[in-house]
Design an enzyme around this catalytic site. Sequence first.
Site, PDB file in Angstrom:
ATOM      1  N   GLU B  47       0.859  -1.191   0.000  1.00 22.79           N
ATOM      2  CA  GLU B  47       0.000   0.000   0.000  1.00 22.79           C
ATOM      3  C   GLU B  47       0.889   1.232   0.000  1.00 22.79           C
ATOM      4  OE1 GLU B  47      -2.664  -0.281   3.371  1.00 22.79           O
ATOM      5  OE2 GLU B  47      -3.006  -2.400   2.950  1.00 22.79           O
ATOM      6  N   ASP B  58      -5.050   9.136  10.896  1.00 20.96           N
ATOM      7  CA  ASP B  58      -3.716   8.610  11.187  1.00 20.96           C
ATOM      8  C   ASP B  58      -3.136   9.103  12.495  1.00 20.96           C
ATOM      9  OD1 ASP B  58      -2.972   6.894   8.934  1.00 20.96           O
ATOM     10  OD2 ASP B  58      -3.348   8.698   7.754  1.00 20.96           O
TER      11      ASP B  58
END
Lengths: 395, 258
Positions: B47, B58
Amino acid sequence: MNYQSDENGYYGSFGGAFIPEMMHQNIDQLQNSYIDIIESKSFKDEFKLLLQDYAGRPSPLYYSDRLSDQYKTHIYLKREDLNHTGSHKINNTIGQILLAKRLGKTRIIAETGAGQHGVATATVCARAGLECIVYMGAVDVARQSPNVEKMKMLGAEVRAVQSGSKTLKDATNEAIRDWINNPVDTHYIIGSAVGPHPYPDMVARFQSVISEEIREQLKAKVGRETPDYVIACVGGGSNAAGSFYHFLNEPSVKLVAVEAAGKGVNTGESAATTQLGKPGILHGSRSLLMQTSDGQVVEPYSISAGLDYPGIGPMHANLYTTQRGQFLSATDTEALEAALYLSQKEGIIPALESAHALAALNKIEFKPDDIVVVNVSGRGDKDMETFLKYFQTVK
Amino acid sequence: MENRITELFIKKDKQILSIYFTAGYPELNDTKTIISTLEKHGADLIEVGMPFSDPVADGIVIQKSSEAALENGMTIHLLFEQLKEIRKHVSVPLILMGYLNPVMQFGIENFCKKCSEIGIDGTIIPDLPLEVYESEYKAIFETYSLSNIFLITPQTSDERIRKIDRLSSGFIYMVSSSSTTGAKEAVDQEQIAYFERIDKMCLRSKRLIGFGISDNRTFQRACSYSNGAIIGSAFITAITGDGEVENKVSQFMKKFDS
């Protein structure tokens, strides 16, 4: 044309809920329940009573002789600065804390720029006996220290955010991350008319008491409910949303939103989103956004911490795009001068944010019989250090 | 056109190791080196993160790597330029992961077309909601044989999981706990109950578990409830600091030789 949001939270092409799956459960619950809750009789009664007895509403609509003389028209000041905690922010936090209680939440988080929303959130949490954590950019912690001290005294924990430009945008990111990490017990009280649906509409509804009162007060004072102009400053846009709300669908009322030009719209140090932004997605909704051609969010700048935000609420993006609203901007200096002027002519020290709205009076040609309402969204106590520093340099 | 993610799961449906890294980090031009080294050392899926200024899903590690990558000058245009000839060198399935705004500014159709030309197999766009994808983007993604991967969390209702299962191509990304990326490992009863609940739903889609997977032990445990797992923050931490990036990648991947 309808300038309110539709059932999916869209104002024209702006709004919606662009959220990571981790927030889905909470946002879905809010979307499905907020109207039922806030339209229920028990909620309305409790909300109304608290606005009256706790926040001190209605806030006065004050006819300013001296500004009216100066600008050769009729100028009324909506005195949100006289509310408990010193700004309009308390209207929304009272509404949201009642909602949070009904949703069974026990922990409250909030973001704050100038600290007004943080103080208003800490205040209602103290009263409700709920844990309160306020995220505030480290730059803002430094420039709005009286509000930081107030939040602490009220029992809230203030977390200084060190990422990005260390201002309102970054505080909002951090509050969202907190919510992702604490989805079950926590309600996020967003302070501005931004965020994923239903926040922009929910915040606007709680703030709409401002325009509801303006209508009643004007009716009593001049015999008509609608002014010719309503002028308010816009960062994310909660005080403007509340001031405009009950006039949105009445084209005879000119809605004037004043953004922070910072050091000047084209200096690279500005927060005038409608002038500098284009459609984009930040903090869960599609709106106008200051960004690079590559879609990275640009760091805004304004002397006023409450307007220092690279976006604008979706209601306002739609008002701008459809030209229903007139968007002006005021620089740091223009706002500071407007604050000084109001202080010395009317004995009212406005917040730096509200001073932007006052500065716009110089930019509009009024007719002698116009009725103009300026929303003084907050008081300037928190900005004394900034004011003093400025007046020392110019004197 | 065949999709490499689909092909991967036909060949192998246990112990899938997927690695996330942020493009442009630690150095602007490390992208290709990291991809080929990961493939050489047995990564089944890669990814590639497209950095964004405001990555709300995040944790601190990926925030910092994104900030550094943007400072290094990474953009989607540049990433596509770097990956232009990647299919001459690697055959591992590649997924681009990032937030919606930069992709929107690039142009959704244009973005999908580029992905297809280069040989990108899928996307993960956390703030692109299922409903918007379904009504506005699904047709475009399918035209270019791109799998868009959806997340589920411990809060996702069974009904919604069924819907995600129906709409998924590629795999379902199971977020291990209610958290942003890089969360501390905490396998408690609640988490195991969640893994088992999903396992018993007999979904048609393959499932990879991510968030909080940092080493072979946590990887193996995640694999016992799914088809594999995703490592992001721990990998980024491992390639941060002094030394050749190739060596750091190799060192990290050696932990998973079994």
